[in-house]
Design a protein around this motif. Structure first.
Motif, PDB file in Angstrom:
ATOM      1  N   VAL A   1     -26.121  46.820 -29.683  1.00  0.00           N
ATOM      2  CA  VAL A   1     -27.471  46.029 -29.336  1.00  0.00           C
ATOM      3  C   VAL A   1     -28.038  46.763 -28.301  1.00  0.00           C
ATOM      4  O   VAL A   1     -29.319  47.111 -28.400  1.00  0.00           O
ATOM      5  CB  VAL A   1     -27.258  44.594 -29.090  1.00  0.00           C
ATOM      6  N   ALA A   2     -27.396  47.316 -27.070  1.00  0.00           N
ATOM      7  CA  ALA A   2     -28.013  47.654 -26.052  1.00  0.00           C
ATOM      8  C   ALA A   2     -28.538  49.137 -26.637  1.00  0.00           C
ATOM      9  O   ALA A   2     -29.593  49.392 -26.018  1.00  0.00           O
ATOM     10  CB  ALA A   2     -26.913  47.954 -24.952  1.00  0.00           C
ATOM     11  N   VAL A   3     -27.717  49.914 -27.464  1.00  0.00           N
ATOM     12  CA  VAL A   3     -28.329  51.293 -27.718  1.00  0.00           C
ATOM     13  C   VAL A   3     -29.729  51.287 -28.695  1.00  0.00           C
ATOM     14  O   VAL A   3     -30.597  51.902 -28.795  1.00  0.00           O
ATOM     15  CB  VAL A   3     -27.018  52.089 -28.658  1.00  0.00           C
ATOM     16  N   LEU A   4     -29.470  50.087 -29.582  1.00  0.00           N
ATOM     17  CA  LEU A   4     -30.795  50.187 -30.404  1.00  0.00           C
ATOM     18  C   LEU A   4     -31.849  49.195 -30.191  1.00  0.00           C
ATOM     19  O   LEU A   4     -32.793  49.297 -30.926  1.00  0.00           O
ATOM     20  CB  LEU A   4     -29.938  49.869 -31.827  1.00  0.00           C
ATOM     21  N   GLU A   5     -31.633  48.620 -28.920  1.00  0.00           N
ATOM     22  CA  GLU A   5     -32.574  47.525 -28.852  1.00  0.00           C
ATOM     23  C   GLU A   5     -34.202  47.892 -28.574  1.00  0.00           C
ATOM     24  O   GLU A   5     -35.047  47.376 -29.298  1.00  0.00           O
ATOM     25  CB  GLU A   5     -32.143  46.581 -27.446  1.00  0.00           C
ATOM     26  N   ASP A   6     -34.509  49.073 -27.845  1.00  0.00           N
ATOM     27  CA  ASP A   6     -35.653  49.449 -27.666  1.00  0.00           C
ATOM     28  C   ASP A   6     -36.280  50.163 -28.985  1.00  0.00           C
ATOM     29  O   ASP A   6     -37.689  50.042 -29.279  1.00  0.00           O
ATOM     30  CB  ASP A   6     -35.705  50.579 -26.644  1.00  0.00           C
ATOM     31  N   TYR A   7     -35.269  50.672 -29.756  1.00  0.00           N
ATOM     32  CA  TYR A   7     -35.906  51.171 -30.998  1.00  0.00           C
ATOM     33  C   TYR A   7     -36.365  50.006 -32.048  1.00  0.00           C
ATOM     34  O   TYR A   7     -37.601  50.163 -32.504  1.00  0.00           O
ATOM     35  CB  TYR A   7     -34.881  52.215 -31.741  1.00  0.00           C
ATOM     36  N   CYS A   8     -35.430  49.082 -32.187  1.00  0.00           N
ATOM     37  CA  CYS A   8     -35.756  48.125 -33.182  1.00  0.00           C
ATOM     38  C   CYS A   8     -36.862  47.002 -32.772  1.00  0.00           C
ATOM     39  O   CYS A   8     -37.340  46.213 -33.554  1.00  0.00           O
ATOM     40  CB  CYS A   8     -34.591  47.286 -33.386  1.00  0.00           C
ATOM     41  N   THR A   9     -37.326  47.216 -31.542  1.00  0.00           N
ATOM     42  CA  THR A   9     -38.305  46.152 -31.022  1.00  0.00           C
ATOM     43  C   THR A   9     -39.710  46.882 -30.912  1.00  0.00           C
ATOM     44  O   THR A   9     -40.635  46.354 -30.511  1.00  0.00           O
ATOM     45  CB  THR A   9     -37.835  45.420 -29.589  1.00  0.00           C
ATOM     46  N   ASP A  10     -39.777  48.341 -31.145  1.00  0.00           N
ATOM     47  CA  ASP A  10     -40.940  49.121 -31.088  1.00  0.00           C
ATOM     48  C   ASP A  10     -41.315  49.326 -32.206  1.00  0.00           C
ATOM     49  O   ASP A  10     -40.752  49.503 -33.554  1.00  0.00           O
ATOM     50  CB  ASP A  10     -40.522  50.418 -30.452  1.00  0.00           C
ATOM     51  N   PRO A  11     -42.788  48.532 -32.549  1.00  0.00           N
ATOM     52  CA  PRO A  11     -43.486  48.766 -33.815  1.00  0.00           C
ATOM     53  C   PRO A  11     -43.790  49.895 -34.409  1.00  0.00           C
ATOM     54  O   PRO A  11     -43.624  50.149 -35.779  1.00  0.00           O
ATOM     55  CB  PRO A  11     -44.790  48.019 -33.514  1.00  0.00           C
ATOM     56  N   ALA A  12     -43.592  50.958 -33.662  1.00  0.00           N
ATOM     57  CA  ALA A  12     -43.625  52.499 -34.131  1.00  0.00           C
ATOM     58  C   ALA A  12     -42.402  52.932 -35.042  1.00  0.00           C
ATOM     59  O   ALA A  12     -42.719  53.783 -35.864  1.00  0.00           O
ATOM     60  CB  ALA A  12     -43.840  53.395 -32.981  1.00  0.00           C
ATOM     61  N   TYR A  13     -41.443  51.965 -34.782  1.00  0.00           N
ATOM     62  CA  TYR A  13     -40.159  52.503 -35.401  1.00  0.00           C
ATOM     63  C   TYR A  13     -39.896  51.456 -36.377  1.00  0.00           C
ATOM     64  O   TYR A  13     -38.693  51.223 -36.957  1.00  0.00           O
ATOM     65  CB  TYR A  13     -39.051  52.776 -34.668  1.00  0.00           C
TER      66      TYR A  13
END
Length: 272
Positions: free
Chosen positions: A230-242
């Motif tokens: 969760v810590a690794v993927l959090e910013d990716y999965c919460t960014d609309p660009a991705y």
């Protein structure tokens, strides 16, 4: 008293006692005397088996049925450890998971039995409860993983992955998707820059015609380190660009990877 001849009288000398092997004088028993009996040998103690290591861990369903009994257990066993053992003796139906309870505390994330307040003496017995339930995110995770692995079996899929590896300067969505996978799989780049991660990703994609890359997807244990995932993927999965649809506009291959990343993030959060 002198002799009649007037010479001095020489006394009779007592013979020397025989020497013991250590050099000390040994006493000679008088004739007819009984030899002293050696002291009786002490009875040897029976070998005591070593105490049992660990304790017995019993896992019961809510119905009371025992589905697993483990000897030599310890309080450092984590959820992932126990799930791994459980799946060997009591495989799950598709899309279902075990939720483990230590008393009324859920054994979740990367916590161990001790973190849930469990105690047990060596040689004792500790009982925990397993609850079987359906997990919608597990179904999505398995589906997206299968889509990626199907790409590895088709000529079009292999060609698409080779095309990605040929990019000198990939689009940002492609770069960030592959970078997250490298971090997730603990692939160390030459340097922690965009170029360093892209170089490592290309090596994964190119190694053995992509077999190494697909093996990382297939063998990744989603239950092992959910907090780290969760810590690794959090910013990716919460960014609309991705978001999956946005990544799909750039690359069909990365669309599959992004879908798996989002499903993995949701599943990992569900078991924390």
């Amino acid at each position: 008293i002198g002799s009649s001849s007037g010479r001095g009288f020489s006394p009779v000398r007592k013979p020397a006692s025989p020497k013991s092997p250590t050099g000390a004088s040994a006493e000679v028993a008088a004739p007819g005397a009984e030899a002293e009996a050696p002291p009786p040998a002490l009875p040897q103690e029976e070998a005591v088996p070593p105490p049992p290591q660990g304790f017995e861990l019993v896992v019961r369903m809510m119905s009371g049925e025992v589905i697993m009994s483990m000897t030599g257990a310890d309080l450092y066993l984590t959820r992932a450890d126990l799930i791994g053992h459980l799946l060997q003796v009591a495989p799950l139906p598709a899309t279902h998971i075990y939720t483990l309870f230590v008393g009324e505390v859920v054994l979740s994330g990367e916590n161990a039995l001790a973190d849930c307040g469990a105690t047990c003496e060596t040689g004792g017995t500790l009982e925990i409860t397993a609850v079987l339930s359906e997990n919608e995110f597990l179904a999505l995770l398995l589906q997206t993983r299968e889509q990626i692995l199907c790409q590895s079996q088709s000529l079009d899929g292999k060609r698409d992955f080779k095309e990605i590896a040929s990019f000198a300067r990939p689009p940002q969505a492609v770069l960030e998707t592959l970078k997250k996978l490298c971090v997730l799989w603990k692939v160390e780049p030459a340097n922690k820059t965009a170029e360093g991660y892209w170089s490592s990703a290309k090596q994964l994609l190119g190694a053995e015609s992509g077999k190494t890359f697909f093996a990382c997807v297939r063998e990744f244990d989603a239950d092992a380190e959910p907090q780290r995932t969760v810590a690794v993927l959090e910013d990716y999965c919460t960014d609309p660009a991705y978001a999956v649809d946005n990544v799909a506009c750039v690359s069909k291959v990365c669309q599959c990877l992004a879908a798996w990343i989002h499903a993995l993030h949701k599943y990992s959060r569900s078991i924390l």
